[in-house]
Design an enzyme around this catalytic site. Structure first.
Site, PDB file in Angstrom:
ATOM      1  CB  ALA A  61       6.883  55.784  19.989  1.00 57.76           C
ATOM      2  N   GLY A 102       3.438  57.812  16.432  1.00 57.73           N
ATOM      3  CA  GLY A 102       4.628  57.981  15.617  1.00 57.73           C
ATOM      4  C   GLY A 102       4.451  57.434  14.205  1.00 57.73           C
ATOM      5  CD  GLU A 105       4.144  62.277  15.962  1.00 58.84           C
ATOM      6  OE1 GLU A 105       4.587  61.258  16.524  1.00 58.84           O
ATOM      7  OE2 GLU A 105       4.195  63.403  16.470  1.00 58.84           O
ATOM      8  CD  GLU A 125       1.075  60.491  20.097  1.00 60.59           C
ATOM      9  OE1 GLU A 125      -0.107  60.809  19.793  1.00 60.59           O
ATOM     10  OE2 GLU A 125       1.877  60.067  19.259  1.00 60.59           O
TER      11      GLU A 125
END
Ligand code: NAD
Length: 704
Positions: A61, A102, A105, A125
């Site tokens: 992200a 991310g 993911e 994270e």
């Protein structure tokens, strides 16, 4: 364009192209969804490969979007992953270099995954006080198995693709490519096979259909919680991650994802996550200098000379040796040189004895170290760092010598803590080559390096100093020239407040305990005992002359007059038994404090721990604001990095300036005014810095 599409026969290759590390910004997510939909709609495409560039598949992200509406704008990351998972054509993720957060993911939403062997996979994270928010806690346990996934998620540490592929029963990677160079070709081959299987009517594999199982789930999760409890005292993310991985073993994917999103959003609103995200951004910003662009040329550094082989010189030499550089250590007298060289040798031998340094590495490091008494031997060094006595006369002698012998273009650095770098630069005919490199003790351990920019320091020299600091794996923060630079200048009012608290009624133990409970590893009195109370005494004596208007408590001077210099003399604010670092309460100090109060006519009052913390931290903040306003520090985040990496400010509180902003600058100014007008108050000390006063009325922020 942040996603490039190219065709290889009947395979569409979607390449993330958002330098430097393919952060999944809104524009990138939009482009990827569009490219995916196009490939799906194109009848001539039979399979899709999703890949990145040589530096990263994706680092995840875009952290600057965190907490902002952009992060939730369509398509958000979960929506994008859902689109990949439900794509009717096989999607192969080809992972280069880094797939983190991310990015990983995203890959977990694809039907197949192949990675180059050294690709680093991580869900970092927790380091931001968060849990993965786009399926990581639900899909990774299904892909890698519960235990390996939990280790990755709760540590935030990376695993290489080669290591992940060795986890028994794993479905994270369908293949490991031979090398980065062959990754795409091997991914294309996998895509072709997948297309064939799909055509033959086989359903596309999906982690949605796999179960996350653990044979002794209950006992295992209880054990994992017990292991992390201590570490999770201030940051709840690791324990919440355990709950989520446990949920993955019990719930269908959709229900687990809903729970994960809720926890993610909860954590996003915690002060500790706000602080850790601030630190992440501040750390990356600290290396940037507005008028010294990244393109500024730097001078090569391979050979470093260190002048002075005392505490700092030896530590600096080790920091350089540890980074693979060649080091010459210069002293004026043979015994001092031998002592310094001996200290370095015995530190390394100690590490080797504990198994922390291999014998080859020990030999290699000592092989790159050379001690000398002759300036001629250091003349060809690329950087020379002076670490001699803190005395302007001695510094002058050394810098005149360096100016005479050093090769043209050598960077001339001083490790001075308190002296005027511009004056030091003035001892040379090349002030543009002079810079401050203010290391912290022990220099081979401490992360912080204040890079002091003199009035005439050339941009190229500053850029070289920053690059050199990076080579040493330091967190480099640029400071302008002032008394104490950023860190020690702020420490001065902090220590003054600590001493006032004693006068008003606190014991050293109460002050230390209050700020240690706040999160500092050591309170001001234990810290001063460790560093040596005489150091502060010497600085105060200078300040009494230079800044007679500044109010000090004379209590610390009385302590020094008794010869109580701290650990090194066995007595300071605490009493120390030989060989012990933990101090005991000292009746002598208690008596001294009482006498001192009596001499001032002060009746001790009961002081709440909250007041102690506020007075100490706000003393830092107020001076920090002045430093910021004067331009000594370029950013509030730089000041925070100094305190986080050099002074033990707790990371989960984000640094003094971030902490102040979290309180609200209006509240900060009000608290200062309250302290100023209290009966025991010090109106001068608690005058809010002009920047704070202004921001408090405007509702502004330091970091804005
Ligand atoms: P130190 O007394 O341990 O070491 C100084 C060394 O310099 C001695 O070994 C001495 O023999 C040598 N020396 C003196 N004059 C010399 C000369 N003309 N040529 C070559 N060598 C000479 O001191 P230190 O604590 O290592 O501090 C050194 C410098 O680093 C000072 O400027 C100090 O302010 C700064 N500093 C100290 C700390 C700390 O925590 N000690 C932290 C940051 C910066």
């Amino acid at each position: 364009m942040t996603v490039l599409t190219e065709r290889r026969a009947d395979v569409a290759v979607l390449r993330l192209d958002n330098p430097p590390l393919n952060g999944l910004s809104l524009a990138t997510r939009q482009a990827l969804l569009r490219a995916l939909e196009d490939a799906q709609a194109d009848a001539s495409v039979r399979a899709i490969v999703l890949t990145g560039g040589p530096r990263a598949f994706s680092s995840g992200a875009d952290i600057t979007e965190f907490g902002s509406p952009t992060a939730y704008q369509h398509p958000n990351l979960p929506t994008l992953i859902d689109a990949l998972e439900h794509c009717t054509k096989p999607v192969v993720a080809a992972l280069n270099a880094v797939a983190m957060g991310g990015g990983l993911e995203l890959a977990l939403g694809c039907h197949y995954r192949i990675a180059e062997p050294n690709c680093r996979l991580a869900l970092p994270e927790v380091k931001l006080g968060l849990v993965p928010g786009a399926g990581g806690t639900q899909r990774l346990p299904r892909a890698l198995g519960v235990e390996a996934a939990l280790n990755l998620i709760t540590s935030g540490e990376p695993i290489t693709a080669a290591a992940a592929a060795r986890v028994p029963g794993q479905a994270l990677l369908d293949r490991v490519a031979t090398s980065a160079d062959t990754l795409l070709d091997e991914a294309l081959a996998l895509a072709a096979e997948a297309a064939q299987q799909a055509q033959a009517g086989q359903p596309l594999p999906s982690l949605r259909d796999r179960k996350a199982c653990h044979p002794r789930a209950e006992g295992y999760f209880a054990f994992a919680r017990a292991m992390l409890k201590g570490q999770a005292r201030h940051v709840s993310a690791p324990l919440r991650a355990i709950d989520l991985v446990e949920a993955a073993t019990r719930l269908p994917l959709a229900a687990g994802l809903a729970q994960e999103l809720q926890v993610f959003l909860d954590l996003m609103n915690t002060p500790e996550s706000a602080a850790l995200r601030h630190v992440f951004v501040a750390e990356r910003a600290a290396g940037k200098i507005a008028d010294v662009p990244a393109s500024t040329p730097t001078r090569p550094v391979q050979h470093v000379a260190v002048v002075g082989a005392g505490t700092m010189g030896s530590g600096i030499a080790m920091a350089c040796l540890n980074a693979g550089l060649r080091v010459s250590l210069l002293e004026t007298q043979a015994p001092a040189l031998e002592r310094g060289m001996g200290n370095i040798r015995s530190t390394y031998e100690g590490q080797a004895a504990k198994g922390r340094l291999k014998p080859e590495a020990l030999a290699d490091r000592l092989g790159r170290l050379n001690g000398t008494l002759a300036y001629a031997d250091i003349a060809q060094a690329d950087v020379v760092i002076e670490a001699v006595f803190e005395d302007m006369g001695v510094k002058e002698q050394v810098f005149r010598q360096l100016d005479a012998v050093m090769k043209p273009g050598a960077v001339l650095a001083s490790n001075t803590s308190t002296l005027d770098l511009n004056a030091i630069a003035g001892f040379t005919r090349r002030p543009q080559d002079v810079v401050g490199l203010h290391f912290f003790s022990p220099a081979h351990v401490m992360k912080l390096l204040e890079v002091v920019r003199g009035e005439q320091t050339a941009p190229e020299v500053l850029a070289t100093a920053m690059a050199f600091g990076k080579t040493l794996r330091k967190t480099c923060v640029v400071s302008g020239v002032c008394d104490g630079f950023i860190g020690n200048r702020m420490l001065d009012p902090y220590f003054r407040q600590a001493a006032f608290l004693l006068e008003e009624g606190c014991s050293p133990q109460q002050v230390d305990r209050a700020i240690e409970t706040f999160g500092f590893p050591m309170g001001p009195f234990r810290m001063s005992d460790m560093a040596g109370n005489d150091i502060g005494w010497a600085i105060r004596k200078r300040h009494y002359v230079e800044k007679p208007q500044v109010r000090h408590s004379r209590l610390p001077d009385r302590l020094c007059e008794l010869g109580r210099f701290g650990q090194k003399t066995g007595a300071g604010w605490y009493d120390y038994r030989p060989g012990q670092r933990d101090g005991a309460i000292s009746p002598v100090v208690n008596e001294l404090i009482e006498q001192h109060r009596a001499s001032l006519g002060l009746a001790p009052r009961k002081i709440a721990n909250e007041e102690i913390v506020q007075r100490l931290v706000l003393a830092l903040v107020n001076e920090g604001a002045r430093i910021l306003e004067e331009g000594v520090a370029a950013r509030a985040g730089d000041i925070d990095m100094v305190y986080l990496t050099g002074y033990g400010f707790p990371a989960w509180r984000g640094g003094p300036m971030h902490w102040a902003e979290q309180q609200g600058l209006y509240a900060v100014a009000q608290t200062m005014r309250r302290f100023a007008s209290a009966p025991h108050g010090d109106a001068d000390f608690w005058q809010p810095a002009p920047l704070i006063a202004r921001l408090a009325t405007e509702g502004g922020r330091f970091h804005g």
